[in-house]
Scaffold this active site. Sequence first.
Site, short mmCIF file in Angstrom:
data_model
loop_
_atom_site.label_atom_id
_atom_site.label_comp_id
_atom_site.label_asym_id
_atom_site.label_seq_id
_atom_site.Cartn_x
_atom_site.Cartn_y
_atom_site.Cartn_z
N ASP A 142 0.39 40.88 -13.09
CA ASP A 142 0.85 41.06 -11.71
C ASP A 142 0.73 39.79 -10.86
O ASP A 142 1.71 39.40 -10.22
CB ASP A 142 0.08 42.22 -11.06
CG ASP A 142 0.43 42.40 -9.60
OD1 ASP A 142 1.32 43.21 -9.30
OD2 ASP A 142 -0.17 41.72 -8.74
N VAL A 170 3.59 44.42 -7.97
CA VAL A 170 4.57 44.26 -9.05
C VAL A 170 4.25 45.20 -10.21
O VAL A 170 5.15 45.83 -10.78
CB VAL A 170 4.65 42.80 -9.51
CG1 VAL A 170 5.69 42.66 -10.62
CG2 VAL A 170 5.00 41.88 -8.34
N ASP A 171 2.98 45.32 -10.56
CA ASP A 171 2.58 46.31 -11.56
C ASP A 171 3.05 47.70 -11.17
O ASP A 171 3.62 48.44 -11.99
CB ASP A 171 1.05 46.33 -11.70
CG ASP A 171 0.53 45.34 -12.73
OD1 ASP A 171 1.33 44.83 -13.54
OD2 ASP A 171 -0.69 45.09 -12.73
N LEU A 172 2.79 48.08 -9.93
CA LEU A 172 3.10 49.43 -9.49
C LEU A 172 4.60 49.65 -9.36
O LEU A 172 5.11 50.73 -9.68
CB LEU A 172 2.39 49.72 -8.16
CG LEU A 172 0.86 49.59 -8.21
CD1 LEU A 172 0.26 49.82 -6.82
CD2 LEU A 172 0.25 50.54 -9.22
N GLY A 175 5.88 50.25 -12.83
CA GLY A 175 5.55 51.60 -13.25
C GLY A 175 6.45 52.64 -12.62
O GLY A 175 6.90 53.60 -13.28
#
Length: 397
Positions: A142, A170-172, A175
């Site tokens: 991220d 960015v990770d979320l 997802g």
Amino acid sequence: MKRRTVLSMEQALSMPYATLRFAQLGWRVIRLESTPSRGGLPGDPNRYIGANVVDDDRRTYFIAPNVGKEAIAINLKEPDGQALLRRLLVELDVDVFCCNTVPRRYEQLGIDYETLSRTKPDLIWAGISAMGPDYPDAPGYDPVLQAMAGYMELTGDADGPPTLAGVPIVDLKAGDEVFANVMLALLERAETGKGSRIDVSMLQAAASWLITTLPLLDFDCQPAEITRCGNAHRKFIPTNVYPTADGFIYMAIGSDVQWRRLTEIPKFASLGAAPRATNEGRHKERDAIHRDMAAVTTRFATAEIAADFRDATIPHAPIHDIPAVRDMEAVRRRLTTTRTPDGRLVHMQPMAVDVAGASGELAFPAKYGQDTCAVLREAGYADEAIAQLRERGIVAG
């Protein structure tokens, strides 16, 4: 919606967050981790980050994204491990296979879409990587993506350094894209009977959110329009964080009508000079307006300023710390929960959207490899065969 089965070779946060959203719907989620490697801790490294909760491989950082999931461990570096994975897809009637490893490992581990779809043609395959399969070696962390996608350039004080966002956005985002696109793929499968492949590039997903900055490049924008500007808004004046006598308050003026309502508040009447009646005029005086606003707000308590803004229907909010966010009634009554093995209730973040029939309490995360034997038995393996697989290092748990 029919309960689905998701088998996910996941680690870190991006894919665990995606599959958490499936678990919150009551779907069956089985997280697949690697068998122990020489000298390393087994499974997802995130298991060992944070304070110890109940045992060494279920620490605080790992808990929230991994509730409501089973855990198995298979050695996919071995052909027998890959064959075992393919058998699980069929015997468990897996709907969705997920992974978030670098794309160059897909074929090495036998998890590529082409291989798995030959075993189960209606399989929906979803992968998260830094930049998609065209860049098979790029690591997807991220903070690296926040830097690469311009987020750090846009975050922080104008005269300060590039700054990381306080949430792994960015990770979320990646997802969430898996979650949404799997739902679309399920709808398509219901019509065609065919599976599909979903590749989520973290860079592309992050760049899709540059809707207020990236297009400006073709409109001869000024450099200040596409760089960091602290808490101020680049276009709407005044929109900023202002100090109060006992803290801070954020307020946003999004129209000339709201500005007029602001200057009708006695405390702020002195700000209402004629050239400031339009946003264009206020933009020319933005530095002076921010100073004038702060000169007023700093003399009064946050609650008093908030009451004035509320009466004038000016958008505003106090700057909450995380305990205060959790205590907000609109958040508190929607918190999801889990229970530690010794029965202690743990409150977690709410679901993104209320879903009828969804349970607010999810099972505590499984220990590494906790469900390997049970899942293999379900797939038709006898205890003797499972013991042999364990002895050969094909499975663990």
